[in-house]
Design an enzyme around this catalytic site. Structure first.
Site, PDB file in Angstrom:
ATOM      1  NE  ARG A  78      -2.275  -1.106   3.653  1.00 30.43           N
ATOM      2  CZ  ARG A  78      -1.706  -0.301   4.531  1.00 30.43           C
ATOM      3  NH1 ARG A  78      -1.751   1.024   4.378  1.00 30.43           N
ATOM      4  NH2 ARG A  78      -1.090  -0.767   5.596  1.00 30.43           N
ATOM      5  CE1 TYR A 206       1.900  -7.325  -3.997  1.00 32.12           C
ATOM      6  CE2 TYR A 206       1.098  -6.086  -2.113  1.00 32.12           C
ATOM      7  CZ  TYR A 206       1.742  -7.197  -2.628  1.00 32.12           C
ATOM      8  OH  TYR A 206       2.203  -8.175  -1.785  1.00 32.12           O
ATOM      9  CE  LYS A 215      -6.378  -3.798   4.608  1.00 35.17           C
ATOM     10  NZ  LYS A 215      -6.054  -4.083   5.962  1.00 35.17           N
ATOM     11  CG  HIS A 235      -6.912  -2.943  10.054  1.00 38.72           C
ATOM     12  ND1 HIS A 235      -5.618  -2.479  10.128  1.00 38.72           N
ATOM     13  CD2 HIS A 235      -6.866  -3.998   9.207  1.00 38.72           C
ATOM     14  CE1 HIS A 235      -4.832  -3.218   9.363  1.00 38.72           C
ATOM     15  NE2 HIS A 235      -5.564  -4.148   8.807  1.00 38.72           N
ATOM     16  CB  SER A 257      -0.567  -3.309   7.992  1.00 35.87           C
ATOM     17  OG  SER A 257      -1.755  -2.633   7.673  1.00 35.87           O
ATOM     18  CB  CYS A 259       0.922  -5.895  14.019  1.00 31.09           C
ATOM     19  SG  CYS A 259       2.081  -4.581  13.579  1.00 31.09           S
ATOM     20  CG  ASP A 284      -7.165  -7.217   6.934  1.00 32.13           C
ATOM     21  OD1 ASP A 284      -6.186  -7.013   7.678  1.00 32.13           O
ATOM     22  OD2 ASP A 284      -7.442  -6.479   5.970  1.00 32.13           O
ATOM     23  NE  ARG A 376       0.324  -8.594   2.586  1.00 31.77           N
ATOM     24  CZ  ARG A 376      -0.232  -8.193   3.724  1.00 31.77           C
ATOM     25  NH1 ARG A 376      -1.344  -8.749   4.151  1.00 31.77           N
ATOM     26  NH2 ARG A 376       0.316  -7.240   4.445  1.00 31.77           N
TER      27      ARG A 376
END
Ligand code: GTP
Ligand code: SPV
Ligand code: MN
Length: 591
Positions: A78, A206, A215, A235, A257, A259, A284, A376
């Site tokens: 991002r 991406y 998001k 989130h 993100s 974590c 998420d 990912r």
């Protein structure tokens, strides 16, 4: 302009047809392909992507249904500096968001997107966020010239006919336009128009930049709508904890993100706590709304996981290892000569030789990483062996605990509990975390990331805190609020807490607190586990002194922390709820 067989328009919804028509006249694709979400379509689009070199077919004996993708090396995460909230006034977007007036942004992006799909296919992707029939579900339509996005949205959302059915004749859907352009960071914009329920994303291919349901809709537009309509878009992972007696407790957790959300949501309890079981609702994003019984109910709007690959192995996350062994797209990992995938932290030894995420030859002697740190997997949630059957319940699941947690090598204890709701909101609002590879730039630096929403809040962060405080009045049985830190280190730079499955021990304490069956001690920060109430049985190489270090509250660290909190509060002060300032003063007095 021709419509491909199999990609025909299957809706009579006038608003949808008119908008797609308008956008296709503007972007001028050679072909329009309407996605229906069928298995046959997925097969055909996958074959086409392989033929075009967008995907590489992996070893189907080892990895059935799995494919490999490399993104442009300038496009691996991002980009927060290219992300804009286009509200009428800058004040509405607040000081933590990039802002441009809607008119100006539309004009700018219209110029970029005009004729940008010449020679290309425009995929029309109707998608549903949330279980069909859920009062919280929302429909979006993404128009994209990326077949990779079309395939990824097919995994990440309930895509195709199911979404159009849910929409019916309504014109209430999110309008998302994605144009790859030349994938150039100079012309990369992820622009949100909350008032129009619209998104335009250009110049990237991406993840969170382009899978617009995630998001962009589920968090940035979602948070804006949630404030207006009285719900939360967060989130957060959502999981169910089943006790040995069969009692199920649902917990939501906001970690920034990279974590630990996916890992926590799919946790395998250690042998000592064998009777306990984790069920995944989401990894998420959570949409949460008070239910008629006064509890806070959560759904997972997504249908797949876009998860961090490095570090995934049968010790850290056995369920994910099983999940990504089929029907998965791997992006920016390493590719072995026998068409298998590899990454740092995978089970077994590294390959003697392979191609790294950029396609260059790699050996264990290479200085660079073989897989990008933000590589990912894109996998359907249906393949998660721990998937909770309730994931499709339109009503969602009742949340008993909310956990906030950052990545902090110092200062923040492993676990503590807020005294009450407002104190809990204060803990979330003042969260700090070291930045990670999930966003471009700044990795390792500590920044304030309130409720893990800094990059995802679609309006003024001060108003967002106000919304959190106000919602308390609408929730008769509010969840208890906790703070965790899996990432505290000792003087030798080692993690103090083993993490991963062992986090079940902390979660068990949290669940027991929610059911009022374990004790706690008061500290200046909040409630912490009383002596012996955090179950450490069977944990090897972990002394009580180590727990003490993990739980230690150092006054000088906290004075520094409060200064850093103040920087955020000053930035937001015009709209910062007074309650949070009082909470900060109370903490200062307690220290
Ligand atoms: P996003 O998808 O970016 O939102 O990330 P996420 O919050 O789902 O994070 P994820 O679970 O993918 O974990 C990110 C990284 O943190 C991985 O490299 C994990 O190996 C690591 N990690 C996760 N849980 C723990 C933990 O309990 N302890 C430690 N030390 N590392 C962890
Ligand atoms: C995050 O960064 O929080 C993610 C990955 O979940 S992305 O979809 O790229 O935003
Ligand atoms: Mn995330």
């Amino acid at each position: 302009m021709t419509k491909e067989p199999g990609g025909k328009c299957g809706t009579s919804n006038k608003a949808v047809v008119a908008w797609v028509d308008e956008m296709s006249k503007h972007c001028k694709p050679d072909r329009i392909y309407w996605c229906d979400g069928s298995k046959a379509e997925r097969k055909a689009l996958t074959a086409e992507a392989v033929e075009k070199g967008v995907l590489i077919k992996l070893n189907q004996k080892k990895l059935p249904g799995c494919y490999y993708h490399r993104s442009n090396p300038n496009d691996v995460a991002r980009v927060e500096q290219s992300t804009f909230i286009c509200t009428e006034s800058q004040d509405e977007a607040g000081p933590t968001n990039n802002w441009m007036a809607p008119k100006e942004m539309y004009q700018k992006l219209r110029a970029f997107t005009e004729g940008s799909m010449r020679g290309r296919t425009m995929y029309v992707i109707p998608y549903l966020m949330g279980p069909p029939g859920s009062p919280l579900a929302k429909v979006g339509i993404e128009l994209t010239d990326s077949i990779y996005v079309a395939l990824s949205m097919g995994t990440m959302t309930r895509m195709g006919e199911i979404a159009l059915e849910e929409l019916g004749t309504s014109d209430d859907f999110n309008r998302g336009l994605h144009c790859m352009l030349d994938v150039n960071p100079e012309r990369r914009y992820i622009a949100h128009f909350p008032k129009d329920n619209a998104i335009i994303s250009v110049g990237s291919n991406y993840g969170g930049n382009v899978l617009l349901g995630k998001k962009c809709l589920a968090l940035r537009i979602g948070s804006y709508l949630g404030r207006q309509e009285g719900w939360f878009a967060e989130h957060m992972l959502v999981l169910g904890v089943e006790s040995p007696a069969g009692e199920k407790t649902y917990v939501a957790a906001a970690f920034p993100s990279a974590c630990g959300k996916t890992n926590f949501a799919m946790m395998m309890p250690p042998p000592h706590l064998k009777g306990w079981k984790i069920w995944t609702i989401g990894d998420d994003i959570a949409w949460m709304k008070p239910g008629p019984d006064g509890r806070l109910y959560a759904i997972n709007p997504e249908a797949g996981y876009f998860g961090v690959v490095p570090g995934t192995n049968s010790k850290s996350n056995p369920a994910a290892v099983e999940m990504i062994s089929r029907d998965t797209i791997f992006t920016n990992v390493a590719l072995t000569p026998d068409l298998d995938v590899w990454w740092e932290g995978k089970d077994g030894p590294p390959p003697k030789e392979c191609l790294d995420w950029k396609g260059n030859k790699w050996t264990p002697a290479s200085a660079e990483k073989a897989a990008h740190p933000n590589s990912r997997f894109t996998a359907p949630m249906a393949n998660n062996p721990l998937l909770a059957p309730e994931v499709n319940d339109p009503m969602g699941v009742p949340i008993r605990a909310i956990i906030f947690g950052g990545r902090r090598s110092n200062t923040t204890p492993l676990i503590y509990q807020a005294f009450n709701w407002v104190h809990g909101v204060y803990l979330g609002a003042t969260m700090g975390s070291e930045m990670t590879a999930a966003a471009v730039g700044g990795a390792g630096q500590v920044r304030r990331d309130p409720m893990a929403m800094l990059p995802f809040c679609g309006y003024h962060m001060g108003d967002y805190f106000r919304h959190w405080i106000n919602m308390h009045k609408t929730i008769k049985h509010p969840p208890r609020i906790f703070n965790v830190n899996w990432f505290r280190k000792n003087g030798q730079g080692e993690f103090l807490w083993p993490g991963f499955g062992e986090n079940m021990r902390v979660l068990k304490w949290i669940v027991d607190r929610c059911h009022a069956r374990t004790d706690a001690e008061e500290t200046p920060l909040g409630w912490v586990p009383g002596p012996g109430s955090l179950d450490l049985t069977g944990l090897t190489n972990f002394s009580p002194e180590r727990l003490e270090q993990a739980q230690a509250i150092h006054e000088e660290e906290w004075r520094r922390e409060l200064m850093m909190q103040d920087e955020l509060f000053m930035k937001l002060h015009a709209r910062l709820p007074k309650e949070l300032i009082f909470q900060r003063e109370l903490l200062l007095a307690r220290l």
